[in-house]
Enzyme design. Structure first.
Site, short mmCIF file in Angstrom:
data_model
loop_
_atom_site.label_atom_id
_atom_site.label_comp_id
_atom_site.label_asym_id
_atom_site.label_seq_id
_atom_site.Cartn_x
_atom_site.Cartn_y
_atom_site.Cartn_z
N ASP A 18 0.82 -1.21 0.00
CA ASP A 18 0.00 0.00 0.00
C ASP A 18 0.86 1.26 0.00
O ASP A 18 0.66 2.15 -0.80
CB ASP A 18 -1.00 0.00 1.18
CG ASP A 18 -0.34 -0.21 2.54
OD1 ASP A 18 0.88 -0.42 2.61
OD2 ASP A 18 -1.08 -0.17 3.56
N ILE A 19 1.82 1.33 0.93
CA ILE A 19 2.58 2.58 1.07
C ILE A 19 3.98 2.27 1.58
O ILE A 19 4.16 1.43 2.45
CB ILE A 19 1.83 3.58 1.99
CG1 ILE A 19 2.54 4.93 2.06
CG2 ILE A 19 1.60 3.01 3.38
CD1 ILE A 19 1.66 6.05 2.64
N ASP A 76 6.90 3.78 3.61
CA ASP A 76 7.18 4.85 4.56
C ASP A 76 8.66 4.77 4.94
O ASP A 76 9.51 5.25 4.20
CB ASP A 76 6.24 4.71 5.75
CG ASP A 76 6.33 5.86 6.73
OD1 ASP A 76 6.99 6.86 6.43
OD2 ASP A 76 5.75 5.76 7.83
N GLY A 120 10.30 2.03 4.95
CA GLY A 120 10.85 0.96 4.13
C GLY A 120 11.23 -0.29 4.91
O GLY A 120 11.67 -1.28 4.32
N ASP A 178 -5.22 2.00 6.65
CA ASP A 178 -6.00 2.11 7.89
C ASP A 178 -5.34 3.05 8.89
O ASP A 178 -4.15 3.36 8.81
CB ASP A 178 -6.13 0.75 8.55
CG ASP A 178 -4.83 0.32 9.22
OD1 ASP A 178 -3.79 0.26 8.53
OD2 ASP A 178 -4.83 0.06 10.44
P1 IMP Z 1 7.30 1.09 6.64
O1 IMP Z 1 7.81 -0.26 7.04
O2 IMP Z 1 7.68 2.18 7.61
O3 IMP Z 1 7.62 1.46 5.20
O4 IMP Z 1 5.74 1.07 6.82
C1 IMP Z 1 4.92 0.52 5.89
C2 IMP Z 1 3.58 0.21 6.51
O5 IMP Z 1 3.21 1.16 7.52
C3 IMP Z 1 2.52 0.27 5.45
O6 IMP Z 1 2.34 -0.98 4.83
C4 IMP Z 1 1.33 0.74 6.23
O7 IMP Z 1 0.65 -0.38 6.77
C5 IMP Z 1 1.89 1.57 7.36
N1 IMP Z 1 1.85 3.01 7.03
C6 IMP Z 1 2.88 3.84 6.81
N2 IMP Z 1 2.47 5.08 6.53
C7 IMP Z 1 1.12 5.06 6.56
C8 IMP Z 1 0.07 6.04 6.34
O8 IMP Z 1 0.29 7.23 6.03
N3 IMP Z 1 -1.20 5.61 6.48
C9 IMP Z 1 -1.52 4.32 6.79
N4 IMP Z 1 -0.59 3.36 7.00
C10 IMP Z 1 0.72 3.72 6.89
MG MG Z 2 -1.24 -0.61 8.44
#
Ligand code: IMP
Ligand code: MG
Length: 184
Positions: A110-111, A113, A115, A169
């Site tokens: 989905d996103i 952030d 990583g 979410d």
């Molecule tokens: P990462 O491991 O920090 O890249 O986080 C990724 C995960 O954090 C995503 O798959 C989302 O589930 C959650 N996440 C990060 N940013 C957002 C946001 O702005 N809205 C909702 N979920 C987020």
């Molecule tokens: Mg999430």
């Protein structure tokens, strides 16, 4: 302030601030991504692997725009309950039953952030000897310090706000919204 009279206040609730990507904008971009992915995979077995839960709406729209044979599976990653864990192995709560070896894997997220989630999954998936591994992310915040694998396909560059809807979410709420909105 509510900025869109047909958006958040209708179905989302008072915590939503503004629509960031509306339904039509998302649909148009997903169609383009589908064409790009179709063009990128000319031969071989393609496995579209969705990271649950956040990718479920994006993936279901995306695969309908990919015009070539493919298979679909999902994976569920455990975060060990701690957001701050860095490095280390990722534990899968659901491990795809589909054989990964030799297949072109397109990991749908989905996103992106920090990583962290993706970095651990990429290491794990590479250990399964796929034919290739690419990432398709609906949203990319471009804040990660290091990505093992930069997403080959990105829907939108995301603003730094916390976003919800279209699968994303906040405490398990808002996933069902057909648009992407920012939280207050
Ligand atoms: P990462 O491991 O920090 O890249 O986080 C990724 C995960 O954090 C995503 O798959 C989302 O589930 C959650 N996440 C990060 N940013 C957002 C946001 O702005 N809205 C909702 N979920 C987020
Ligand atoms: Mg999430």
């Amino acid at each position: 302030m509510l900025l869109n009279t047909t958006g958040p206040e209708q179905t989302g609730g008072p915590e939503l601030a503004a629509t960031v990507f509306d339904e039509d904008t998302i649909a148009a971009r997903v169609a383009v991504l589908g064409r790009e992915i179709t063009a990128a995979y000319q031969a071989g077995d393609l496995l579209v692997l969705g990271l649950l839960k956040g990718s479920f709406i994006f993936l279901s729209d995306l695969v309908r725009r990919i015009e070539r044979p493919l298979q679909i599976d999902f994976l569920v990653a455990a975060s060990y309950g701690a957001e701050t864990i860095s490095g280390g192995a990722v534990r899968l709560l659901y491990d795809p039953e589909t054989e990964l070896r030799g297949k072109h894997i397109l990991l749908v997220e989905d996103i992106v952030d920090t990583g962290r989630t993706l970095n651990r999954l990429v290491a794990l998936l590479r250990s399964r000897a796929p034919g290739s591994l690419n990432i398709c992310a609906l949203l990319h915040k471009h804040v990660a310090e290091h990505l093992e694998l930069e997403p080959a396909f990105v829907g939108f560059d995301a603003p730094p706000n916390f976003l919800v809807g279209y699968g994303l979410d906040h405490a398990e709420n808002y996933r069902h919204l057909p648009y992407i909105a920012s939280l207050r």
